[in-house]
Scaffold this motif. Structure first.
Motif, PDB file in Angstrom:
ATOM      1  N   ASP A 409       0.706  -1.344   0.125  1.00  0.00           N
ATOM      2  CA  ASP A 409      -0.040  -0.114  -0.154  1.00  0.00           C
ATOM      3  C   ASP A 409       0.733   1.239  -0.051  1.00  0.00           C
ATOM      4  O   ASP A 409       0.600   2.155  -0.870  1.00  0.00           O
ATOM      5  CB  ASP A 409      -0.862  -0.036   1.308  1.00  0.00           C
ATOM      6  CG  ASP A 409      -2.332  -0.427   0.684  1.00  0.00           C
ATOM      7  OD1 ASP A 409      -2.675  -0.523  -0.338  1.00  0.00           O
ATOM      8  OD2 ASP A 409      -3.102  -0.687   1.696  1.00  0.00           O
ATOM      9  N   ALA A 410       1.805   1.442   0.683  1.00  0.00           N
ATOM     10  CA  ALA A 410       2.523   2.401   1.046  1.00  0.00           C
ATOM     11  C   ALA A 410       3.438   2.602  -0.281  1.00  0.00           C
ATOM     12  O   ALA A 410       3.879   3.917  -0.681  1.00  0.00           O
ATOM     13  CB  ALA A 410       3.713   2.446   2.288  1.00  0.00           C
ATOM     14  N   GLY A 411       4.076   1.633  -0.836  1.00  0.00           N
ATOM     15  CA  GLY A 411       4.681   1.643  -1.914  1.00  0.00           C
ATOM     16  C   GLY A 411       4.108   2.335  -3.210  1.00  0.00           C
ATOM     17  O   GLY A 411       4.438   3.254  -3.985  1.00  0.00           O
ATOM     18  N   ARG A 412       2.816   1.893  -3.507  1.00  0.00           N
ATOM     19  CA  ARG A 412       2.015   2.342  -4.597  1.00  0.00           C
ATOM     20  C   ARG A 412       1.436   3.606  -4.322  1.00  0.00           C
ATOM     21  O   ARG A 412       1.257   4.646  -5.026  1.00  0.00           O
ATOM     22  CB  ARG A 412       0.896   1.495  -5.078  1.00  0.00           C
ATOM     23  CG  ARG A 412       1.237   0.024  -5.503  1.00  0.00           C
ATOM     24  CD  ARG A 412       1.952   0.251  -6.942  1.00  0.00           C
ATOM     25  NE  ARG A 412       2.916  -0.697  -7.476  1.00  0.00           N
ATOM     26  CZ  ARG A 412       2.274  -1.768  -7.969  1.00  0.00           C
ATOM     27  NH1 ARG A 412       1.005  -1.842  -8.111  1.00  0.00           N
ATOM     28  NH2 ARG A 412       3.099  -2.678  -8.638  1.00  0.00           N
ATOM     29  N   LEU A 413       1.048   4.044  -3.060  1.00  0.00           N
ATOM     30  CA  LEU A 413       0.583   5.339  -2.602  1.00  0.00           C
ATOM     31  C   LEU A 413       1.616   6.575  -2.655  1.00  0.00           C
ATOM     32  O   LEU A 413       1.458   7.428  -2.934  1.00  0.00           O
ATOM     33  CB  LEU A 413      -0.105   5.428  -1.133  1.00  0.00           C
ATOM     34  CG  LEU A 413      -1.510   4.686  -1.090  1.00  0.00           C
ATOM     35  CD1 LEU A 413      -1.799   4.410   0.249  1.00  0.00           C
ATOM     36  CD2 LEU A 413      -2.527   5.540  -1.763  1.00  0.00           C
ATOM     37  N   LEU A 414       2.992   5.947  -2.516  1.00  0.00           N
ATOM     38  CA  LEU A 414       3.936   7.014  -2.216  1.00  0.00           C
ATOM     39  C   LEU A 414       4.996   7.063  -3.564  1.00  0.00           C
ATOM     40  O   LEU A 414       5.845   7.685  -3.690  1.00  0.00           O
ATOM     41  CB  LEU A 414       4.936   6.743  -1.212  1.00  0.00           C
ATOM     42  CG  LEU A 414       4.331   6.959   0.197  1.00  0.00           C
ATOM     43  CD1 LEU A 414       5.220   6.268   1.279  1.00  0.00           C
ATOM     44  CD2 LEU A 414       3.825   8.304   0.501  1.00  0.00           C
ATOM     45  N   GLY A 415       4.344   6.085  -4.706  1.00  0.00           N
ATOM     46  CA  GLY A 415       4.996   6.038  -6.010  1.00  0.00           C
ATOM     47  C   GLY A 415       6.575   5.424  -5.669  1.00  0.00           C
ATOM     48  O   GLY A 415       7.371   5.887  -6.317  1.00  0.00           O
ATOM     49  N   ARG A 416       6.877   4.503  -4.621  1.00  0.00           N
ATOM     50  CA  ARG A 416       7.782   4.061  -4.232  1.00  0.00           C
ATOM     51  C   ARG A 416       7.829   2.420  -4.452  1.00  0.00           C
ATOM     52  O   ARG A 416       7.439   1.529  -3.767  1.00  0.00           O
ATOM     53  CB  ARG A 416       8.029   4.144  -2.701  1.00  0.00           C
ATOM     54  CG  ARG A 416       8.280   5.471  -2.204  1.00  0.00           C
ATOM     55  CD  ARG A 416       9.649   6.152  -2.440  1.00  0.00           C
ATOM     56  NE  ARG A 416      10.656   5.001  -1.626  1.00  0.00           N
ATOM     57  CZ  ARG A 416      10.968   5.005  -0.447  1.00  0.00           C
ATOM     58  NH1 ARG A 416      10.548   6.202   0.231  1.00  0.00           N
ATOM     59  NH2 ARG A 416      11.839   4.314  -0.031  1.00  0.00           N
ATOM     60  N   GLU A 417       8.279   2.307  -5.862  1.00  0.00           N
ATOM     61  CA  GLU A 417       8.099   0.695  -6.355  1.00  0.00           C
ATOM     62  C   GLU A 417       9.464  -0.098  -5.543  1.00  0.00           C
ATOM     63  O   GLU A 417       9.248  -1.329  -5.407  1.00  0.00           O
ATOM     64  CB  GLU A 417       8.598   0.625  -7.721  1.00  0.00           C
ATOM     65  CG  GLU A 417       8.081  -0.648  -8.346  1.00  0.00           C
ATOM     66  CD  GLU A 417       6.552  -0.524  -8.315  1.00  0.00           C
ATOM     67  OE1 GLU A 417       6.155  -1.896  -8.408  1.00  0.00           O
ATOM     68  OE2 GLU A 417       5.902   0.272  -8.243  1.00  0.00           O
ATOM     69  N   ASP A 418      10.393   0.498  -4.934  1.00  0.00           N
ATOM     70  CA  ASP A 418      11.145  -0.051  -4.153  1.00  0.00           C
ATOM     71  C   ASP A 418      10.541  -0.668  -2.936  1.00  0.00           C
ATOM     72  O   ASP A 418      11.076  -1.887  -2.462  1.00  0.00           O
ATOM     73  CB  ASP A 418      12.289   0.703  -3.804  1.00  0.00           C
ATOM     74  CG  ASP A 418      11.997   1.956  -3.013  1.00  0.00           C
ATOM     75  OD1 ASP A 418      11.120   2.680  -3.315  1.00  0.00           O
ATOM     76  OD2 ASP A 418      12.599   1.982  -1.888  1.00  0.00           O
ATOM     77  N   LEU A 419       9.513  -0.210  -2.470  1.00  0.00           N
ATOM     78  CA  LEU A 419       8.785  -0.747  -1.325  1.00  0.00           C
ATOM     79  C   LEU A 419       8.063  -1.968  -1.778  1.00  0.00           C
ATOM     80  O   LEU A 419       7.869  -3.151  -0.952  1.00  0.00           O
ATOM     81  CB  LEU A 419       7.951   0.321  -0.748  1.00  0.00           C
ATOM     82  CG  LEU A 419       8.709   1.458  -0.034  1.00  0.00           C
ATOM     83  CD1 LEU A 419       7.945   2.608   0.547  1.00  0.00           C
ATOM     84  CD2 LEU A 419       9.945   1.163   0.865  1.00  0.00           C
ATOM     85  N   VAL A 420       7.559  -1.729  -3.007  1.00  0.00           N
ATOM     86  CA  VAL A 420       6.752  -2.833  -3.527  1.00  0.00           C
ATOM     87  C   VAL A 420       7.597  -4.293  -3.838  1.00  0.00           C
ATOM     88  O   VAL A 420       7.629  -5.302  -3.276  1.00  0.00           O
ATOM     89  CB  VAL A 420       6.119  -2.663  -4.708  1.00  0.00           C
ATOM     90  CG1 VAL A 420       5.049  -3.909  -5.378  1.00  0.00           C
ATOM     91  CG2 VAL A 420       5.024  -1.606  -4.506  1.00  0.00           C
TER      92      VAL A 420
END
Length: 663
Positions: A409-420
């Motif tokens: 969720d955070a990765g996609r909401l923040l535009g952080r594909e590294d988190l995904v």
């Protein structure tokens, strides 16, 4: 010479491997030894990041004389509560029943059948503060065991009967009236001066905040949103949040979020990451990003999973790694920046913690954000040179499942594909190492080696939910297949006759009682974790049996949800999603900014299940026959597999979601 714990996989047990106590791990062998020697079993339960566990170990378990007494008069068993939550749950219930409170370290004395007849928590090495010494306690227990065996048998029998007693409620739906009543009840418990709920110690109400966010989104409730706003801001600005490195400590010892208990747990940070990512404010996005970075940087393991916790202590003192004096700030930053940082981060000469030191708090945004960023960077670099707290590096299946969901969720909401990507690596570890062919799970692993203990209900619910989050983020049907295997196993082996769930499988090791606790504690209950996963599975597959199982399970906690909503927040959050539809959004089209914008808008609606893919795919039924519109990414808003017309703009998607939740 090391004792039996030297071969354990748990870092907590390994901390005691050099004790002079002749420790056993939990198991039949320990009870057989106690029967042969005709002595009771002393059960000691704790965890690696527990400060008072360390204190009691140093005072008593490392003491030669105390160890000798234990070895002569008891069979001593050491349990990591995070590795064996089933054993912990049973005997914590006994401890609470006998003493009126619980906590760790937990000390319970058992007969040869596992029946408890004495319980307590921390005992000092010498009598003080109205508490007897540990040695006095041991001598009194030995005398009772030897001289009053009938009393011991009676107490153990009564307590065992209490533990085995099941209080059955009358199943009822958690409808809109129940959800409204729960929010009203929470309002009466809300701390209007400092935010949060209750007094000191004050724990982060992560699951309740997620419930309130969903309620506010679904109903437009201003009181619900106000409780979220005040609490999220107070926690993010207070001493419980690490203002330099990100991430949250376990709890605040005071009402005002000034001084934390400094241990950092994976489950707290995973749950709070989800809340702050959904909060939808600039402060929330910053805290979410910093917390996610903390998890990856400091809890990430070489195998791709996430470690359980960081200790509260370093150099023999709790909090030493995290606190500062004005002089220390000046030493690192110089006179001018040091004075500015002391003002900005609430560091005073008097101090807020021990020895004149202060926790760091950012009570107001400074005028110069760039200067703050530079100060934080330099202080963090200096802090990294200090002796770091120890890390409990075992990988707990349930907590890693929570981390996967939050990072997606955070990765996609923040535009952080590294988190995904980090979520995917953790999910892969769970699939490769913890998931067994029959859909069951193993509870822990360490250094890429799976432990021997079977997963409990929370493991199955949280891991299945993590797999489903990855299915939604990647459009890869293999994640859905894995999730269904886990859920089907759980429905077969954990479900109770009334539609609720037991916390251990029907074929698990038989304990003195079969634990079943629907209340959330530090992490979601097994029941509430299962309900979240079941609803997500129903959304992606369209199989009504999953939604029916979720509704029946929620029905078993309806009365409790009204009476004690602070302890059923995760179940209520699932019920909020159910009341809103549940809503499902399929976003289909070529990768790029347009598709990302649609997915982000869908994920901003808390509790909505989202799946994104380049094209339709029968492997995930929610994607079946879905495709772009006019070559552009399209979003399909659905309720129970009945979908509205596809839309291609964020504005139209938000309108559809708004209309659907009201419907």
């Amino acid at each position: 010479m090391p004792n039996r714990l030297a071969s354990a996989t748990s870092p907590y047990l390994l901390q005691h491997a050099d004790n002079p106590v002749d420790w056993w791990e939990w198991g039949d062998d320990a009870f057989a030894a106690a029967r042969e020697r005709r002595v009771p079993v002393l059960l000691s339960v704790g965890y690696a990041a527990c400060h008072w566990c360390h204190v009691m170990a140093h005072e008593s378990f490392e003491d030669e004389a105390t160890a000798a007494y234990l070895n002569d008069h008891f069979v001593s068993v050491k349990v990591d509560r995070e590795e064996r939550p089933d054993v912990d749950a049973i005997y914590m219930q006994a401890t609470t029943a006998m003493t009126g409170h619980g906590g760790w370290p937990m000390t319970v004395v058992l007969d040869h059948e596992g029946g408890p007849f004495f319980a307590g928590t921390y005992f000092p090495d010498v009598a003080r503060g109205g508490m007897p010494s540990f040695r006095q306690v041991l001598e009194a227990i030995t005398q009772a065991w030897t001289d009053r065996p009938d009393d011991v048998r009676r107490v153990a029998g009564d307590l065992t009967a209490h533990l085995q007693r099941t209080v059955a409620g009358v199943p009822a739906p958690i409808d809109a009236a129940v959800l409204d009543a729960a929010v009203t009840r929470l309002g009466t418990d809300f701390d209007r001066e400092h935010a949060g709920f209750g007094g000191a110690p004050k724990f982060p109400p992560s699951m309740v905040l997620e419930q309130l966010l969903r309620h506010a989104w679904r109903t437009g409730s201003e009181p619900a949103r106000a409780m979220v706003d005040a609490t999220c801001e107070a926690m993010a600005r207070g001493g419980m949040y690490d203002q330099l490195g990100g991430g949250f400590a376990r709890y605040s010892v005071d009402r005002a979020w000034v001084v934390p208990h400094f241990e950092k747990m994976l489950y707290d940070n995973a749950l709070l990451l989800g809340v702050y990512a959904h909060w939808g404010t600039a402060l929330g996005d910053r805290v979410a990003a910093e917390t996610a970075d903390f998890m990856v940087r400091e809890l990430g393991t070489a195998e791709g999973g996430f470690a359980a916790a960081l200790d509260a202590d370093s150099e023999g003192e709790e909090g030493r790694f995290y606190v500062w004096t004005p002089a220390q700030l000046v030493e690192v930053l110089g006179e001018e920046d040091g004075g500015w940082a002391a003002s900005a981060l609430s560091v005073t000469e008097a101090g807020t913690f021990e020895h004149g030191s202060s926790t760091l708090r950012l009570l107001h945004d400074p005028d110069d954000e760039d200067r703050l960023a530079d100060v934080r960077r330099r202080l963090l670099a200096a802090r990294d040179l200090r002796v770091r707290p120890a890390r409990d590096d075992k990988v707990v299946a349930a907590w890693n499942g929570l981390a996967v969901v939050a990072l997606v969720d955070a990765g996609r909401l923040l535009g952080r594909e590294d988190l995904v990507g980090a979520a995917t690596r953790a999910g892969t570890l769970l699939a490769d190492l913890h998931l067994r062919e029959d859909g069951s799970l193993l509870r822990v692993s360490r250094d890429g080696v799976a432990g021997r203990h079977r997963g409990v209900l929370e493991d199955h619910g949280c891991v299945a939910h993590g797999f489903l989050a990855l299915a939604g983020a990647t459009g890869d049907g293999r994640w859905l297949e894995r999730a269904r295997a886990v859920l089907d196993h759980a429905l077969d082996r954990f479900r109770a006759e009334d539609g609720g769930f037991h916390d251990t499988a029907s074929d698990a090791e038989a304990l003195v009682a079969r634990p079943r606790d629907p209340t959330d504690n530090a992490s979601p209950s097994g029941l509430s974790a299962m309900v979240h996963a079941l609803l997500a599975a129903a959304a992606l597959t369209g199989e009504g049996r999953y939604e029916q199982a979720a509704e029946e399970a929620l029905g078993t906690v309806a009365v409790l949800a009204v009476q004690a909503p602070r302890f059923t927040g995760w179940s209520l959050a699932a019920a909020e999603a159910l009341a809103a539809g549940p809503l499902e959004v399929a976003v289909v089209g070529p990768p790029g900014e347009a598709r990302d914008d649609l997915e982000r808008a869908a994920r901003r609606a808390p509790g909505v299940t989202v799946v994104v893919a380049a094209e339709g795919d029968d492997a995930i039924p929610l994607l079946t026959s879905r495709g772009p519109v006019g070559g552009e990414p399209a979003a399909y808003v659905c309720r129970r597999m009945v979908c509205d017309r596809p839309v291609t703009t964020v504005t139209d998607l938000e309108l559809l979601l708004s209309a659907s939740r009201a419907g």
